[in-house]
Write a protein that holds these residues in place. Sequence first.
Motif, PDB file in Angstrom:
ATOM      1  N   UNK A 152       0.863  -1.177   0.000  1.00  0.00           N
ATOM      2  CA  UNK A 152       0.000   0.000   0.000  1.00  0.00           C
ATOM      3  C   UNK A 152       0.896   1.222   0.000  1.00  0.00           C
ATOM      4  N   UNK A 153       1.102   1.788  -1.189  1.00  0.00           N
ATOM      5  CA  UNK A 153       2.027   2.892  -1.382  1.00  0.00           C
ATOM      6  C   UNK A 153       3.407   2.481  -0.880  1.00  0.00           C
ATOM      7  N   UNK A 195     -10.829  15.686   3.328  1.00  0.00           N
ATOM      8  CA  UNK A 195     -10.823  14.240   3.516  1.00  0.00           C
ATOM      9  C   UNK A 195     -10.060  13.555   2.383  1.00  0.00           C
ATOM     10  N   UNK A 196      -9.475  12.405   2.729  1.00  0.00           N
ATOM     11  CA  UNK A 196      -8.773  11.576   1.744  1.00  0.00           C
ATOM     12  C   UNK A 196      -8.986  10.106   2.106  1.00  0.00           C
ATOM     13  N   UNK A 197      -8.656   9.227   1.176  1.00  0.00           N
ATOM     14  CA  UNK A 197      -8.762   7.802   1.458  1.00  0.00           C
ATOM     15  C   UNK A 197      -7.554   7.338   2.281  1.00  0.00           C
ATOM     16  N   UNK A 198      -7.682   6.161   2.868  1.00  0.00           N
ATOM     17  CA  UNK A 198      -6.645   5.624   3.745  1.00  0.00           C
ATOM     18  C   UNK A 198      -5.960   4.408   3.117  1.00  0.00           C
ATOM     19  N   UNK A 199      -4.963   3.882   3.831  1.00  0.00           N
ATOM     20  CA  UNK A 199      -4.319   2.642   3.384  1.00  0.00           C
ATOM     21  C   UNK A 199      -5.299   1.481   3.431  1.00  0.00           C
ATOM     22  N   UNK A 200      -6.258   1.544   4.341  1.00  0.00           N
ATOM     23  CA  UNK A 200      -7.293   0.506   4.403  1.00  0.00           C
ATOM     24  C   UNK A 200      -8.095   0.476   3.105  1.00  0.00           C
ATOM     25  N   UNK A 201      -8.329   1.639   2.529  1.00  0.00           N
ATOM     26  CA  UNK A 201      -9.026   1.721   1.243  1.00  0.00           C
ATOM     27  C   UNK A 201      -8.209   1.026   0.161  1.00  0.00           C
ATOM     28  N   UNK A 202      -6.896   1.311   0.125  1.00  0.00           N
ATOM     29  CA  UNK A 202      -6.031   0.681  -0.865  1.00  0.00           C
ATOM     30  C   UNK A 202      -6.041  -0.835  -0.703  1.00  0.00           C
ATOM     31  N   UNK A 203      -5.958  -1.275   0.545  1.00  0.00           N
ATOM     32  CA  UNK A 203      -5.945  -2.719   0.799  1.00  0.00           C
ATOM     33  C   UNK A 203      -7.251  -3.361   0.346  1.00  0.00           C
ATOM     34  N   UNK A 204      -8.368  -2.715   0.643  1.00  0.00           N
ATOM     35  CA  UNK A 204      -9.672  -3.283   0.305  1.00  0.00           C
ATOM     36  C   UNK A 204      -9.839  -3.473  -1.194  1.00  0.00           C
ATOM     37  N   UNK A 205      -9.288  -2.546  -1.982  1.00  0.00           N
ATOM     38  CA  UNK A 205      -9.423  -2.623  -3.437  1.00  0.00           C
ATOM     39  C   UNK A 205      -8.203  -3.239  -4.108  1.00  0.00           C
ATOM     40  N   UNK A 215      -5.100  -2.233  -4.256  1.00  0.00           N
ATOM     41  CA  UNK A 215      -4.352  -1.212  -5.003  1.00  0.00           C
ATOM     42  C   UNK A 215      -3.026  -0.947  -4.310  1.00  0.00           C
ATOM     43  N   UNK A 216      -1.966  -0.791  -5.098  1.00  0.00           N
ATOM     44  CA  UNK A 216      -0.678  -0.403  -4.527  1.00  0.00           C
ATOM     45  C   UNK A 216      -0.652   1.079  -4.198  1.00  0.00           C
ATOM     46  N   UNK A 217      -1.313   1.873  -5.039  1.00  0.00           N
ATOM     47  CA  UNK A 217      -1.382   3.312  -4.836  1.00  0.00           C
ATOM     48  C   UNK A 217      -2.607   3.845  -5.566  1.00  0.00           C
ATOM     49  N   UNK A 218      -2.910   5.122  -5.370  1.00  0.00           N
ATOM     50  CA  UNK A 218      -4.068   5.725  -6.033  1.00  0.00           C
ATOM     51  C   UNK A 218      -3.897   5.787  -7.545  1.00  0.00           C
ATOM     52  N   UNK A 219      -2.670   5.707  -8.006  1.00  0.00           N
ATOM     53  CA  UNK A 219      -2.418   5.718  -9.444  1.00  0.00           C
ATOM     54  C   UNK A 219      -2.973   4.472 -10.120  1.00  0.00           C
ATOM     55  N   UNK A 220      -3.242   3.428  -9.339  1.00  0.00           N
ATOM     56  CA  UNK A 220      -3.783   2.193  -9.889  1.00  0.00           C
ATOM     57  C   UNK A 220      -5.306   2.210 -10.029  1.00  0.00           C
ATOM     58  N   UNK A 221      -5.957   3.293  -9.593  1.00  0.00           N
ATOM     59  CA  UNK A 221      -7.408   3.392  -9.762  1.00  0.00           C
ATOM     60  C   UNK A 221      -7.759   3.364 -11.249  1.00  0.00           C
ATOM     61  N   UNK A 222      -8.829   2.664 -11.615  1.00  0.00           N
ATOM     62  CA  UNK A 222      -9.233   2.639 -13.028  1.00  0.00           C
ATOM     63  C   UNK A 222      -9.728   4.006 -13.463  1.00  0.00           C
ATOM     64  N   UNK A 223      -9.758   4.190 -14.763  1.00  0.00           N
ATOM     65  CA  UNK A 223     -10.202   5.482 -15.297  1.00  0.00           C
ATOM     66  C   UNK A 223     -11.642   5.755 -14.905  1.00  0.00           C
ATOM     67  N   UNK A 224     -11.907   6.974 -14.491  1.00  0.00           N
ATOM     68  CA  UNK A 224     -13.248   7.371 -14.084  1.00  0.00           C
ATOM     69  C   UNK A 224     -13.941   8.059 -15.245  1.00  0.00           C
ATOM     70  N   UNK A 225     -15.172   7.638 -15.535  1.00  0.00           N
ATOM     71  CA  UNK A 225     -15.952   8.271 -16.592  1.00  0.00           C
ATOM     72  C   UNK A 225     -17.082   9.047 -15.962  1.00  0.00           C
ATOM     73  N   UNK A 226     -17.451  10.141 -16.564  1.00  0.00           N
ATOM     74  CA  UNK A 226     -18.535  10.966 -16.056  1.00  0.00           C
ATOM     75  C   UNK A 226     -19.702  10.905 -17.020  1.00  0.00           C
ATOM     76  N   UNK A 227     -20.883  10.653 -16.469  1.00  0.00           N
ATOM     77  CA  UNK A 227     -22.076  10.607 -17.283  1.00  0.00           C
ATOM     78  C   UNK A 227     -23.171  11.413 -16.618  1.00  0.00           C
ATOM     79  N   UNK A 228     -23.498  12.572 -17.172  1.00  0.00           N
ATOM     80  CA  UNK A 228     -24.499  13.426 -16.556  1.00  0.00           C
ATOM     81  C   UNK A 228     -24.010  13.914 -15.211  1.00  0.00           C
ATOM     82  N   UNK A 229     -24.854  13.757 -14.183  1.00  0.00           N
ATOM     83  CA  UNK A 229     -24.509  14.206 -12.841  1.00  0.00           C
ATOM     84  C   UNK A 229     -24.028  13.061 -11.957  1.00  0.00           C
ATOM     85  N   UNK A 230     -23.835  11.894 -12.537  1.00  0.00           N
ATOM     86  CA  UNK A 230     -23.414  10.744 -11.732  1.00  0.00           C
ATOM     87  C   UNK A 230     -22.020  10.310 -12.126  1.00  0.00           C
TER      88      UNK A 230
END
Length: 201
Positions: free
Chosen positions: A60-61, A146-156, A158-173
């Motif tokens: 985790x990082x 606020x920010x995410x924690x190492x627990x968040x990385x562990x749960x998903x 992820x080694x780091x936040x850079x490993x998050x998949x690409x986020x797409x935006x559709x309308x207001x969601x």
Amino acid sequence: MERKEIESAVEAILFASGEPVQVKRLCAGLELARPAVERALQDLRDYYAYDRRGIRMVQMEDSWQLCSAPEFGNAVHRALEIRKPAKLSQPALEALTIIAYYQPTTRAYVDQIRGVDSAYTMSLLLNRGLIEECGRLQVPGRPRLYRTTKQFLRAFHLNSLEDLPELTEGGDTLELEDEVQMRLGEHGEIVAAEAAEEETE
């Protein structure tokens, strides 16, 4: 120290800690340079994964931790009589997604994107250790950031936040990629989306 001795020492430190340990702390404890310690960590991670052992090395990082292999989660819960954790609702997942991709951010920003008050949801995420306060925004009122924690990385996983998949935006969601369309249990484990139970917001 020989290579196997370094691996054994790293393993002992992580086991004794039970919590994520920074690489610099491992280096200090072993009195070794970073490359030697990182090599031992990577070799241990490969060994546990390749041999399908009951424990895994999680990065985790800049920290590492020993944890049980996810495929044996049910057996661990039964043996230790761990209560089945409550599952996060869709509102909680939405708030967590916003914080993960736009951190550090304020509750007001989360409210703005979701269009509703997120006070309860943010409190839930804080209590479960998935997010944490990380200062205040330098504007009138000085709202908390606020920010995410190492627990968040562990749960998903992820080694780091850079490993998050690409986020797409559709309308207001906000829509996450399929591999992140999940819920997080009370202790950080991943629960399939279709099995998630709704909670009161």
